[in-house]
Write a protein that holds these residues in place. Structure first.
Motif, PDB file in Angstrom:
ATOM      1  N   GLN A  70       0.841  -1.198   0.000  1.00 59.81           N
ATOM      2  CA  GLN A  70       0.000   0.000   0.000  1.00 59.81           C
ATOM      3  C   GLN A  70       0.874   1.243   0.000  1.00 59.81           C
ATOM      4  N   VAL A  71       0.425   2.256  -0.706  1.00 64.38           N
ATOM      5  CA  VAL A  71       1.138   3.530  -0.775  1.00 64.38           C
ATOM      6  C   VAL A  71       0.202   4.631  -0.293  1.00 64.38           C
ATOM      7  N   LEU A  72       0.717   5.470   0.561  1.00 69.41           N
ATOM      8  CA  LEU A  72      -0.049   6.614   1.065  1.00 69.41           C
ATOM      9  C   LEU A  72       0.500   7.886   0.437  1.00 69.41           C
ATOM     10  N   LEU A  73      -0.395   8.711  -0.087  1.00 68.60           N
ATOM     11  CA  LEU A  73      -0.009   9.975  -0.708  1.00 68.60           C
ATOM     12  C   LEU A  73      -0.585  11.121   0.107  1.00 68.60           C
ATOM     13  N   VAL A  74       0.260  12.044   0.478  1.00 62.81           N
ATOM     14  CA  VAL A  74      -0.172  13.197   1.265  1.00 62.81           C
ATOM     15  C   VAL A  74       0.173  14.466   0.495  1.00 62.81           C
ATOM     16  N   GLU A  75      -0.858  15.205   0.130  1.00 62.22           N
ATOM     17  CA  GLU A  75      -0.688  16.432  -0.641  1.00 62.22           C
ATOM     18  C   GLU A  75      -0.684  17.644   0.285  1.00 62.22           C
ATOM     19  N   SER A  76      -0.023  18.692  -0.173  1.00 65.55           N
ATOM     20  CA  SER A  76      -0.052  19.963   0.543  1.00 65.55           C
ATOM     21  C   SER A  76       0.207  21.088  -0.453  1.00 65.55           C
ATOM     22  N   GLY A  77      -0.093  22.307  -0.011  1.00 67.21           N
ATOM     23  CA  GLY A  77       0.248  23.475  -0.816  1.00 67.21           C
ATOM     24  C   GLY A  77      -0.901  24.158  -1.521  1.00 67.21           C
ATOM     25  N   GLY A  78      -2.090  23.607  -1.438  1.00 64.98           N
ATOM     26  CA  GLY A  78      -3.223  24.267  -2.074  1.00 64.98           C
ATOM     27  C   GLY A  78      -3.611  25.528  -1.325  1.00 64.98           C
ATOM     28  N   GLY A  79      -4.520  26.293  -1.913  1.00 67.32           N
ATOM     29  CA  GLY A  79      -4.976  27.499  -1.257  1.00 67.32           C
ATOM     30  C   GLY A  79      -5.641  28.452  -2.216  1.00 67.32           C
ATOM     31  N   LEU A  80      -5.785  29.682  -1.761  1.00 70.42           N
ATOM     32  CA  LEU A  80      -6.430  30.737  -2.542  1.00 70.42           C
ATOM     33  C   LEU A  80      -5.365  31.696  -3.056  1.00 70.42           C
ATOM     34  N   VAL A  81      -5.441  32.005  -4.345  1.00 69.18           N
ATOM     35  CA  VAL A  81      -4.460  32.907  -4.947  1.00 69.18           C
ATOM     36  C   VAL A  81      -5.167  33.748  -6.003  1.00 69.18           C
ATOM     37  N   GLN A  82      -4.653  34.930  -6.226  1.00 67.98           N
ATOM     38  CA  GLN A  82      -5.219  35.780  -7.280  1.00 67.98           C
ATOM     39  C   GLN A  82      -4.714  35.341  -8.647  1.00 67.98           C
ATOM     40  N   ALA A  83      -5.492  35.643  -9.656  1.00 66.98           N
ATOM     41  CA  ALA A  83      -5.074  35.346 -11.022  1.00 66.98           C
ATOM     42  C   ALA A  83      -3.706  35.970 -11.302  1.00 66.98           C
ATOM     43  N   GLY A  84      -2.851  35.204 -11.959  1.00 68.72           N
ATOM     44  CA  GLY A  84      -1.496  35.648 -12.231  1.00 68.72           C
ATOM     45  C   GLY A  84      -0.499  35.219 -11.172  1.00 68.72           C
ATOM     46  N   GLY A  85      -1.000  34.731 -10.061  1.00 66.03           N
ATOM     47  CA  GLY A  85      -0.135  34.302  -8.974  1.00 66.03           C
ATOM     48  C   GLY A  85       0.386  32.889  -9.154  1.00 66.03           C
ATOM     49  N   SER A  86       1.080  32.423  -8.112  1.00 65.41           N
ATOM     50  CA  SER A  86       1.715  31.107  -8.158  1.00 65.41           C
ATOM     51  C   SER A  86       1.404  30.314  -6.897  1.00 65.41           C
ATOM     52  N   LEU A  87       1.424  29.017  -7.056  1.00 64.11           N
ATOM     53  CA  LEU A  87       1.327  28.090  -5.940  1.00 64.11           C
ATOM     54  C   LEU A  87       2.219  26.890  -6.245  1.00 64.11           C
ATOM     55  N   ARG A  88       2.704  26.237  -5.193  1.00 67.70           N
ATOM     56  CA  ARG A  88       3.435  24.999  -5.371  1.00 67.70           C
ATOM     57  C   ARG A  88       2.768  23.899  -4.561  1.00 67.70           C
ATOM     58  N   TRP A  90      -4.129   7.137  -5.209  1.00 64.26           N
ATOM     59  CA  TRP A  90      -4.552   8.521  -5.296  1.00 64.26           C
ATOM     60  C   TRP A  90      -4.524   9.178  -3.931  1.00 64.26           C
ATOM     61  N   GLY A  91      -4.177  10.465  -3.920  1.00 61.86           N
ATOM     62  CA  GLY A  91      -4.267  11.233  -2.696  1.00 61.86           C
ATOM     63  C   GLY A  91      -5.686  11.722  -2.465  1.00 61.86           C
ATOM     64  N   GLN A  92      -5.879  12.400  -1.348  1.00 65.62           N
ATOM     65  CA  GLN A  92      -7.202  12.884  -0.978  1.00 65.62           C
ATOM     66  C   GLN A  92      -7.587  14.167  -1.709  1.00 65.62           C
ATOM     67  N   GLY A  93      -6.626  14.844  -2.252  1.00 67.45           N
ATOM     68  CA  GLY A  93      -6.894  16.069  -2.996  1.00 67.45           C
ATOM     69  C   GLY A  93      -6.616  17.316  -2.180  1.00 67.45           C
ATOM     70  N   THR A  94      -6.216  18.359  -2.873  1.00 69.89           N
ATOM     71  CA  THR A  94      -6.003  19.654  -2.240  1.00 69.89           C
ATOM     72  C   THR A  94      -6.656  20.717  -3.110  1.00 69.89           C
ATOM     73  N   GLN A  95      -7.355  21.635  -2.458  1.00 70.01           N
ATOM     74  CA  GLN A  95      -8.135  22.627  -3.193  1.00 70.01           C
ATOM     75  C   GLN A  95      -7.259  23.787  -3.636  1.00 70.01           C
ATOM     76  N   VAL A  96      -7.408  24.159  -4.892  1.00 69.69           N
ATOM     77  CA  VAL A  96      -6.773  25.362  -5.426  1.00 69.69           C
ATOM     78  C   VAL A  96      -7.882  26.273  -5.939  1.00 69.69           C
ATOM     79  N   ILE A  97      -7.893  27.505  -5.441  1.00 65.56           N
ATOM     80  CA  ILE A  97      -8.874  28.484  -5.892  1.00 65.56           C
ATOM     81  C   ILE A  97      -8.133  29.703  -6.425  1.00 65.56           C
ATOM     82  N   VAL A  98      -8.432  30.053  -7.664  1.00 68.99           N
ATOM     83  CA  VAL A  98      -7.800  31.205  -8.300  1.00 68.99           C
ATOM     84  C   VAL A  98      -8.885  32.257  -8.519  1.00 68.99           C
ATOM     85  N   SER A  99      -8.726  33.380  -7.846  1.00 68.94           N
ATOM     86  CA  SER A  99      -9.726  34.443  -7.962  1.00 68.94           C
ATOM     87  C   SER A  99      -9.355  35.408  -9.083  1.00 68.94           C
ATOM     88  N   SER A 100     -10.381  35.947  -9.713  1.00 62.11           N
ATOM     89  CA  SER A 100     -10.147  36.866 -10.844  1.00 62.11           C
ATOM     90  C   SER A 100     -10.033  38.295 -10.361  1.00 62.11           C
TER      91      SER A 100
END
Length: 125
Positions: A1-19, A115-125
């Protein structure tokens, strides 16, 4: 079994960056590739990017080419997705994936085993 743990999602403005980061643990000695898919509300899950563990070959969806990069840290069994010039249409839940078998390419969901559980990315305009 393999466990995947994601991190780094969040809210960012358009044109911005996330890792995004995804660390794999457990039975990871058969690591052939890791990747990212995403799913926006009301849409099917779609391929974003993947990296072949043996030689670092990378694959990208046309929609993110030139804006996203993928990299790996073999020692940490971790994959990173650097997302630049983000657009509102990049808003989605991003899922990390892991393949423990050889494939010609790693573009489709059925080519992955975990598959990991997922991380939310929101890009605001």
């Amino acid at each position: 079994q393999v466990l995947l743990v994601e991190s780094g999602g969040g809210l960012v403005q358009a044109g911005g960056s996330l890792r995004l980061s995804c660390a794999a643990s457990g039975r990871t000695f058969d690591n052939y590739a890791m990747g990212w898919f995403r799913q926006a509300p009301g849409n099917k899950r779609e391929f974003v990017s993947s990296i072949r563990w043996s030689d670092g070959s990378t694959y990208f969806a046309d929609s993110v080419k030139g804006r996203f990069t993928i990299s790996r840290d073999n020692a940490k069994n971790t994959v990173y997705l650097q997302m630049n010039s983000l657009k509102p249409e990049d808003t989605a839940v991003y899922y990390c994936t892991y393949a423990e078998y050889y494939r010609q390419s790693y573009l489709r969901e059925e080519e992955y085993n975990y598959w990991g559980q997922g991380t939310q990315v929101i890009v605001s305009s």
